[in-house]
Design a protein around this motif. Sequence first.
Motif, PDB file in Angstrom:
ATOM      1  N   VAL A  19       0.839  -1.205   0.000  1.00 30.88           N
ATOM      2  CA  VAL A  19       0.000   0.000   0.000  1.00 30.88           C
ATOM      3  C   VAL A  19       0.872   1.252   0.000  1.00 30.88           C
ATOM      4  CG1 VAL A  19      -1.644   1.331   1.392  1.00 30.88           C
ATOM      5  CG2 VAL A  19      -2.000  -1.118   1.042  1.00 30.88           C
ATOM      6  N   ARG A  20       1.973   1.236   0.750  1.00 30.68           N
ATOM      7  CA  ARG A  20       2.881   2.387   0.794  1.00 30.68           C
ATOM      8  C   ARG A  20       3.411   2.745  -0.598  1.00 30.68           C
ATOM      9  NH1 ARG A  20       4.997   0.904   5.642  1.00 30.68           N
ATOM     10  NH2 ARG A  20       6.399  -0.579   4.656  1.00 30.68           N
ATOM     11  N   ASP A  37       1.810   2.273  -3.440  1.00 34.88           N
ATOM     12  CA  ASP A  37       0.704   2.694  -4.301  1.00 34.88           C
ATOM     13  C   ASP A  37       0.892   2.206  -5.740  1.00 34.88           C
ATOM     14  OD1 ASP A  37      -1.724   3.927  -4.940  1.00 34.88           O
ATOM     15  OD2 ASP A  37      -0.734   5.816  -5.466  1.00 34.88           O
ATOM     16  N   GLY A  66      -5.084  -3.379  -4.586  1.00 33.42           N
ATOM     17  CA  GLY A  66      -4.978  -2.650  -5.848  1.00 33.42           C
ATOM     18  C   GLY A  66      -5.234  -3.557  -7.026  1.00 33.42           C
TER      19      GLY A  66
END
Length: 178
Positions: free
Chosen positions: A48-49, A51, A72
């Motif tokens: 997640v960091r 992206d 994602g």
Amino acid sequence: PRPSTETLFERGAGDRVIGRSDWCEFPSEVDRLPKCGTALTPNAEAIVRLDPGLIIADESQGTPRDEIAKLGNAEFLPWLTAEDVVTSTRKLGELTGHIEEATKLADDLQAALNAKAPPGAPRVLLVMTPTPGKLEPITFLRRNSIHGRMLESAGGHNAVDEDVSGVPVISAERVIEL
């Protein structure tokens, strides 16, 4: 998985790779990339960091697809058989816009993996045990795996001359027989 990362770099899409699995070591450029766990044990916070616009993960049976898909846009590619490797290489080309390069690599891989060992080639039995010092269970290199195809194309015949699905377990008696 490692094959995806190596294939992306080999075909000119390495500049688009922003993270890697804990197992990726090749090419050396991946050393600069943050580790994101594995397909079986993804590090959700690390992913997640970053992206990512696209997450590529192994399609293995134990891969937590729902968990990864929540992080994602995710594509799950198989890498178990020779056919999987060729198909997934082509798919990586489509996903990254490097179709021509990936097609050439897939064609080269297919040709190499289709090579047959010559008559009279040595019979090879590669056995493994999950726990050093323990003989049971004994697993072996399957003829119908990517590794089995590599053995054949390198000039060896698999001593276990039948296709096996699932975990390839063999008894000590069968090893002696072979």
